[in-house]
Design an enzyme around this catalytic site. Structure first.
Site, PDB file in Angstrom:
ATOM      1  N   LYS A   1       7.782 -30.794 -25.584  1.00  8.68           N
ATOM      2  CA  LYS A   1       6.795 -30.034 -26.372  1.00  8.68           C
ATOM      3  C   LYS A   1       7.317 -28.685 -26.845  1.00  8.68           C
ATOM      4  CE  LYS A   1       4.391 -28.021 -22.400  1.00  8.68           C
ATOM      5  NZ  LYS A   1       3.398 -28.303 -21.377  1.00  8.68           N
TER       6      LYS A   1
ATOM      7  N   ARG B   1      -6.500 -25.422 -13.936  1.00  9.38           N
ATOM      8  CA  ARG B   1      -6.407 -25.807 -15.329  1.00  9.38           C
ATOM      9  C   ARG B   1      -7.048 -27.187 -15.377  1.00  9.38           C
ATOM     10  NH1 ARG B   1      -0.922 -26.030 -18.903  1.00  9.38           N
ATOM     11  NH2 ARG B   1      -1.025 -28.224 -18.302  1.00  9.38           N
TER      12      ARG B   1
HETATM   13  C1  LIG Z   1       4.030 -28.357 -20.166  1.00  6.22           C
HETATM   14  C2  LIG Z   1       3.705 -29.326 -19.126  1.00  6.22           C
HETATM   15  C3  LIG Z   1       4.712 -29.817 -18.287  1.00  6.22           C
HETATM   16  C4  LIG Z   1       6.144 -29.321 -18.356  1.00  6.22           C
HETATM   17  O1  LIG Z   1       6.209 -28.034 -17.791  1.00  6.22           O
HETATM   18  P1  LIG Z   1       7.604 -27.270 -17.598  1.00  6.22           P
HETATM   19  O2  LIG Z   1       7.269 -26.097 -16.748  1.00  6.22           O
HETATM   20  O3  LIG Z   1       8.085 -26.909 -18.960  1.00  6.22           O
HETATM   21  O4  LIG Z   1       8.515 -28.219 -16.905  1.00  6.22           O
HETATM   22  C5  LIG Z   1       4.368 -30.780 -17.354  1.00  6.22           C
HETATM   23  N1  LIG Z   1       3.101 -31.223 -17.243  1.00  6.22           N
HETATM   24  C6  LIG Z   1       2.115 -30.765 -18.006  1.00  6.22           C
HETATM   25  C7  LIG Z   1       0.739 -31.310 -17.836  1.00  6.22           C
HETATM   26  C8  LIG Z   1       2.375 -29.800 -18.969  1.00  6.22           C
HETATM   27  O5  LIG Z   1       1.367 -29.346 -19.732  1.00  6.22           O
END
Ligand SMILES: *Cc1c(COP(=O)(O)O)cnc(C)c1O
Length: 333
Positions: free
Chosen positions: A36, A131
């Site tokens: 992302k 969250r």
């Molecule tokens: C963004 C996200 C991740 C990845 O997080 P990082 O800290 O970049 O590894 C994993 N799970 C969810 C639900 C996320 O929103």
């Protein structure tokens, strides 16, 4: 070449992903590669798959569609709860989505039925970061109801920590997720294939030698892309922290006073003004700003100090840099 530009070293990203895939495999944990932060750049998706991630993920369906359109193979996971208004796109372009609301799962099932396919669901559990997530006491009932939707396959459960509140993954909350997986299996007589313990913030816990229990998947973005862990933002041993660099171009470089003069009120972004007079400094302006990036997150080269930014101007002190920066030259962060 145009500026500003991101330079992405795919070999370094491959190394980072492969190293984490191999380290976690020793603990029985697979890696979902999260793209992302690169808006689903297909080149990155392909490299992560070559490095052995078992699925690709993003939080916006648009980013998964970018990878799909470019022909990136592999399972696509939407790791943010789908918008009701996008369920048609979600069932067409994501194999699995993370969910917390039965109304959404119901709509996904209908959309999947219309599209003549099955859609995989991972139910997210709230374990304290506040969250997304179903409260643990409600999980069993939600699984029971979600199983009734004809075109939905329950693939597993997951949790996400260290994002909104910075709650760290540890032996306690990870054990709670394992226990939830066990208790759902035994009480509902189903198999929970995937137990997705979290994001890059889980690495320390996962690689510490602690009992990883039922956790068999992590979703990694920042650790692969930046080579660092997000709890203390320290480099991860053996990984590249410069796989992605940002290049910006100098548009002004002048010897100027370090303090502003005249009556002062609010700045464009409300930052505090400098208060220490350091005499004249080499103030350099780069053609990049808040519109392009979060200037506070940039790591400048040795001898350059970030002083401030507005929408399109990044102001740095280049007095200690090894060369005088002239207009048209470039600086790499
Ligand atoms: C963004 C996200 C991740 C990845 O997080 P990082 O800290 O970049 O590894 C994993 N799970 C969810 C639900 C996320 O929103």
């Amino acid at each position: 070449m145009s500026a500003p530009r991101l330079l992405i070293d795919l070999e370094k990203l491959h190394h980072n992903a492969l190293t984490l895939v191999q380290r976690l495999a020793l603990h029985g944990i697979s890696v979902t590669g999260v793209t992302k932060a690169a808006l689903g750049a297909p080149e990155i998706g392909n490299v992560l798959l070559q490095a052995g991630v078992t699925a690709l993920a993003g939080s916006r369906i648009e980013n998964l569609e970018v990878m799909k359109r470019a022909g990136v193979p592999g399972q696509m996971t939407l790791i943010r709860s789908p918008m009701l208004s996008q369920v048609d796109r979600v069932v067409r372009h994501a194999d699995v989505s993370f969910n917390t609301e039965l109304d959404v799962i119901s709509a996904l099932s209908s959309a999947a039925q219309q599209a003549g396919r099955m859609h995989g669901v991972i139910l997210m559990v709230e374990l304290g970061d506040l969250r997304e997530g179903i409260m643990p006491r409600d999980l069993k009932e939600t699984v029971r109801q979600a199983r009734r939707f004809p075109n939905i396959g329950i693939k597993g459960i997951g949790t996400n920590l260290a994002c909104r509140s910075g709650v760290s993954p540890d032996a306690n909350n990870m054990a709670e997720l394992s226990i939830l997986a066990d208790s759902i299996e035994s009480s509902l007589g189903i198999e929970i294939d995937i137990v997705s313990g979290g994001n890059s913030a889980n690495l320390q816990w996962a690689l510490s030698g602690a009992d990883t229990g039922r956790i068999n998947n992590l979703r990694l973005g920042e650790s692969i892309l930046l080579g660092r862990e997000p709890l203390q933002r320290q480099p991860i041993e053996g990984l590249h922290t410069d796989a992605i660099t940002l290049v910006a171009e100098v548009i002004e470089s002048k010897l100027k006073p370090s303090l502003p003069w005249g009556e002062t009120a609010q700045t464009a972004f409300g930052e505090k003004l400098p208060t220490i007079d350091r005499g004249n400094i080499w103030q350099t302006i780069l053609a990049i700003g808040h519109q392009d990036t979060d200037p506070c997150g940039l790591l400048p080269p040795e001898g350059i100090k970030i002083l401030g930014a507005s929408s399109d101007h990044l102001i740095v002190d280049s007095s200690s840099y090894h060369e005088r920066l002239s207009v048209g030259s470039e600086v790499t962060f």
